[in-house]
Design a protein around this motif. Structure first.
Motif, mmCIF file in Angstrom:
data_model
loop_
_atom_site.group_PDB
_atom_site.id
_atom_site.type_symbol
_atom_site.label_atom_id
_atom_site.label_comp_id
_atom_site.label_asym_id
_atom_site.label_seq_id
_atom_site.Cartn_x
_atom_site.Cartn_y
_atom_site.Cartn_z
ATOM 1 N N LEU B 8 0.846 -1.184 0.000
ATOM 2 C CA LEU B 8 0.000 0.000 0.000
ATOM 3 C C LEU B 8 0.883 1.235 0.000
ATOM 4 O O LEU B 8 1.933 1.256 0.646
ATOM 5 N N ASP B 9 0.400 2.274 -0.700
ATOM 6 C CA ASP B 9 1.123 3.538 -0.575
ATOM 7 C C ASP B 9 0.537 4.312 0.594
ATOM 8 O O ASP B 9 -0.480 3.915 1.194
ATOM 9 N N LEU B 16 -7.352 4.226 5.179
ATOM 10 C CA LEU B 16 -7.794 3.092 6.007
ATOM 11 C C LEU B 16 -7.467 3.256 7.490
ATOM 12 O O LEU B 16 -7.814 2.392 8.312
ATOM 13 N N LEU B 17 -6.799 4.361 7.800
ATOM 14 C CA LEU B 17 -6.246 4.489 9.146
ATOM 15 C C LEU B 17 -7.308 4.508 10.247
ATOM 16 O O LEU B 17 -7.160 3.834 11.284
ATOM 17 N N GLU B 18 -8.374 5.250 10.043
ATOM 18 C CA GLU B 18 -9.394 5.342 11.106
ATOM 19 C C GLU B 18 -10.104 4.003 11.328
ATOM 20 O O GLU B 18 -10.225 3.564 12.476
ATOM 21 N N GLU B 28 -6.932 -9.670 6.950
ATOM 22 C CA GLU B 28 -5.809 -9.578 6.008
ATOM 23 C C GLU B 28 -5.509 -8.129 5.648
ATOM 24 O O GLU B 28 -4.349 -7.732 5.530
ATOM 25 N N GLU B 29 -6.558 -7.341 5.484
ATOM 26 C CA GLU B 29 -6.354 -5.930 5.137
ATOM 27 C C GLU B 29 -5.661 -5.198 6.297
ATOM 28 O O GLU B 29 -4.783 -4.367 6.090
ATOM 29 N N ALA B 30 -6.057 -5.541 7.506
ATOM 30 C CA ALA B 30 -5.435 -4.935 8.688
ATOM 31 C C ALA B 30 -3.953 -5.295 8.736
ATOM 32 O O ALA B 30 -3.104 -4.465 9.109
ATOM 33 N N GLU B 31 -3.620 -6.516 8.331
ATOM 34 C CA GLU B 31 -2.216 -6.931 8.355
ATOM 35 C C GLU B 31 -1.393 -6.168 7.319
ATOM 36 O O GLU B 31 -0.240 -5.797 7.565
ATOM 37 N N VAL B 32 -1.994 -5.916 6.173
ATOM 38 C CA VAL B 32 -1.287 -5.138 5.143
ATOM 39 C C VAL B 32 -1.000 -3.733 5.656
ATOM 40 O O VAL B 32 0.098 -3.190 5.489
ATOM 41 N N VAL B 33 -1.987 -3.144 6.291
ATOM 42 C CA VAL B 33 -1.799 -1.797 6.851
ATOM 43 C C VAL B 33 -0.714 -1.838 7.934
ATOM 44 O O VAL B 33 0.168 -0.977 7.984
ATOM 45 N N ALA B 34 -0.763 -2.868 8.767
ATOM 46 C CA ALA B 34 0.212 -2.970 9.851
ATOM 47 C C ALA B 34 1.636 -3.077 9.292
ATOM 48 O O ALA B 34 2.581 -2.471 9.832
ATOM 49 N N HIS B 36 2.732 -1.876 6.468
ATOM 50 C CA HIS B 36 3.133 -0.545 5.981
ATOM 51 C C HIS B 36 3.539 0.356 7.149
ATOM 52 O O HIS B 36 4.563 1.051 7.088
ATOM 53 N N LEU B 37 2.757 0.317 8.198
ATOM 54 C CA LEU B 37 3.033 1.183 9.346
ATOM 55 C C LEU B 37 4.383 0.845 9.985
ATOM 56 O O LEU B 37 5.089 1.720 10.485
ATOM 57 N N ALA B 38 4.709 -0.432 9.932
ATOM 58 C CA ALA B 38 5.981 -0.846 10.524
ATOM 59 C C ALA B 38 7.170 -0.274 9.755
ATOM 60 O O ALA B 38 8.258 -0.098 10.311
#
Lengths: 177, 198
Positions: B8-9, B16-18, B28-34, B36-38
Motif C-alpha cells: 500500500l502507498d 484506512l487508518l481510522e 488480512e487488510e489490517a495486516e497489510v496496513v500494519a 506498511h506502518l511498521a
C-alpha cells in the motif's frame, strides 16, 4: 404506571441527554434548561415511554432543542481555551515519556472540546454520541435518522479531520519554533 | 480486499487508518496496513495521532444531570398528573356556584315580583322595603362570593353582579347611577339605599 415508567426512563437517560446537550450548547446552564425541557416533553408524550424508540427520540429532541438555542445566538458560545496543539502533538505520540503523555492527554481533552465545536453537522453529533457517549452505530443512526453506514463514514471522516488539524498545527508550530 | 502480498502507498493507508485503529478492517487488510506502518515513520506517526485523538475523545467527561433539574422535571410531571383531579374539584365547585346562582335568581325574581306589585300600588317604595330587598340581594351575593372565591371563578361572580344584581338594584331604583367597576361591593344597590345618591 405512567409515573413509574417515566421515572425509569429519566434515571436511565438523564446522563445521556444532559451530556449531549452540554457538548452541543457548550455551557452547563443552557444544557440544564434543555434537559429539563426534553424530559418534560417526554412526560407529555407517554406513547414514547417503554418504546424501543425512546433513546433515539430523546436524543433527537435534545439535538433539536439545542440547535433551536444555537440558532437564536448571534455569537458562538465561549470556547475552552486550548493548549498549543503543536507541542501537544509532539507529546502525544507513543514515543513520548509517560508523564509527558499523561499531562498532554489532559491538555488534549481541552483542545478536543474546542475542536469538536468546529465540526459541522452531523459529524459533531456523531463524534459526541459515538466517542464520548459510547453509543452503537445503529443507535446513532436511529437518533439522527441516517443510515448506519453513513454514521460510520462520517465518524471516521470527522476524526481524520481532527487528527489532520492537530497535525497541521503541530507542523506550523515546528516551523514557527 | 488487499492481501499481505500487496503493498500500500501512504495515501491508501491514510484512507484506512481510522477504521484500522477502530479494529474494523478485515484481518488480512489490517495486516497489510500494519506492515506498511511498521516501515513508514510518517504513517506510523499518523497512526499515533489517530489513536491519541480517539482515546482523547473517549476520555472526555460525561455528566449526570443535576438533581435540581430532575426535581424540577418531577414537580412539573406531578403538577401535570394532578391536573385532572383539580379539574374534578373545579367541576364540583362549579356545581355549588350554579346552585348558589339559582338561589340568587330565586331571591332576585321574588324581589322583582314583589317590587312590581308595590310599584302598581304606589309610585315609590318605602325606604325600609328597599333596604330589606337590598339586604336580601347582598346576602345572596355574599353566598356567591364565598363559593366563587373558593372555586377561583371570580369571573362568574362578576357576571352575576353585572347581569343579575345590578339590574335588580336598578329596577328597585331606576334613578341610581350604574357603576362599571366590577368590585366586591354593589354600587347600584348601594345607590338604592336610603340616603344614597338618589
Amino acid at each position: 404506571m405512567r409515573t413509574s415508567s417515566f421515572e425509569t426512563a429519566v434515571e436511565r437517560h438523564q446522563e445521556r441527554v444532559f451530556t449531549f446537550a452540554r457538548y452541543l450548547v457548550g455551557n452547563r446552564e443552557e444544557a440544564e434548561d434543555v434537559t429539563q425541557e426534553v424530559l418534560i416533553r417526554l412526560w407529555q408524550n407517554p406513547g414514547v415511554l417503554g418504546s424501543d424508540r425512546l433513546g433515539a427520540w430523546l436524543l433527537r429532541v435534545t439535538r433539536n432543542a439545542c440547535y433551536d438555542r444555537l440558532r437564536g445566538r448571534r455569537t458562538a458560545h465561549l470556547r475552552v481555551v486550548a493548549d498549543d496543539p503543536g507541542s501537544l502533538a509532539d507529546r502525544l505520540v507513543a514515543s513520548a515519556p509517560d508523564p509527558e503523555r499523561s499531562a498532554a492527554s489532559a491538555a488534549l481533552g481541552r483542545w478536543l472540546r474546542s475542536a469538536i465545536d468546529e465540526l459541522g453537522e452531523p459529524s459533531r453529533s456523531i463524534v459526541i454520541l459515538r466517542e464520548i457517549q459510547g453509543l452503537a452505530y445503529q443507535e446513532i443512526a436511529d437518533a439522527l435518522e441516517l443510515p448506519s453506514s453513513t454514521v460510520r463514514v462520517a465518524l471516521h471522516r470527522a476524526r481524520r479531520r481532527l487528527r489532520e488539524r492537530l497535525h497541521e498545527e503541530a507542523s506550523t508550530h515546528a516551523y514557527a519554533g | 480486499m488487499r492481501t499481505q502480498g500487496e503493498k500500500l502507498d501512504c495515501a491508501a493507508v491514510e484512507a484506512l487508518l481510522e477504521p484500522y485503529v477502530d479494529g474494523e478492517l478485515p484481518g488480512e487488510e489490517a495486516e497489510v496496513v500494519a506492515l506498511h506502518l511498521a516501515r513508514c515513520a510518517a504513517c506510523s506517526r499518523q497512526r499515533d495521532l489517530a489513536l491519541a485523538v480517539r482515546e482523547g475523545l473517549r476520555d472526555l467527561p460525561r455528566w449526570e444531570a443535576p438533581g435540581r433539574v430532575l426535581d424540577a422535571v418531577r414537580r412539573s410531571a406531578e403538577r401535570s398528573a394532578g391536573a385532572p383531579a383539580r379539574s374534578r374539584r373545579l367541576r364540583s365547585w362549579s356545581a355549588v356556584t350554579a346552585a348558589a346562582a339559582a338561589v340568587v335568581l330565586a331571591v332576585a325574581g321574588s324581589v322583582l315580583w314583589w317590587h312590581q306589585g308595590r310599584t302598581a300600588a304606589s309610585s315609590r317604595p318605602e325606604a325600609a322595603e328597599v333596604a330589606r330587598a337590598v339586604a336580601e340581594v347582598r346576602y345572596a351575593l355574599g353566598l356567591i362570593a364565598t363559593t366563587t372565591r373558593e372555586a377561583s371563578v371570580a369571573a362568574g361572580r362578576r357576571a352575576l353582579v353585572e347581569h343579575l344584581v345590578r339590574p335588580v338594584a336598578t329596577a328597585l331604583d331606576p334613578s341610581a347611577e350604574p357603576s362599571t367597576a366590577p368590585t366586591t361591593s354593589i354600587p347600584a344597590a348601594e345607590a338604592a339605599q336610603p340616603g344614597g345618591s338618589s
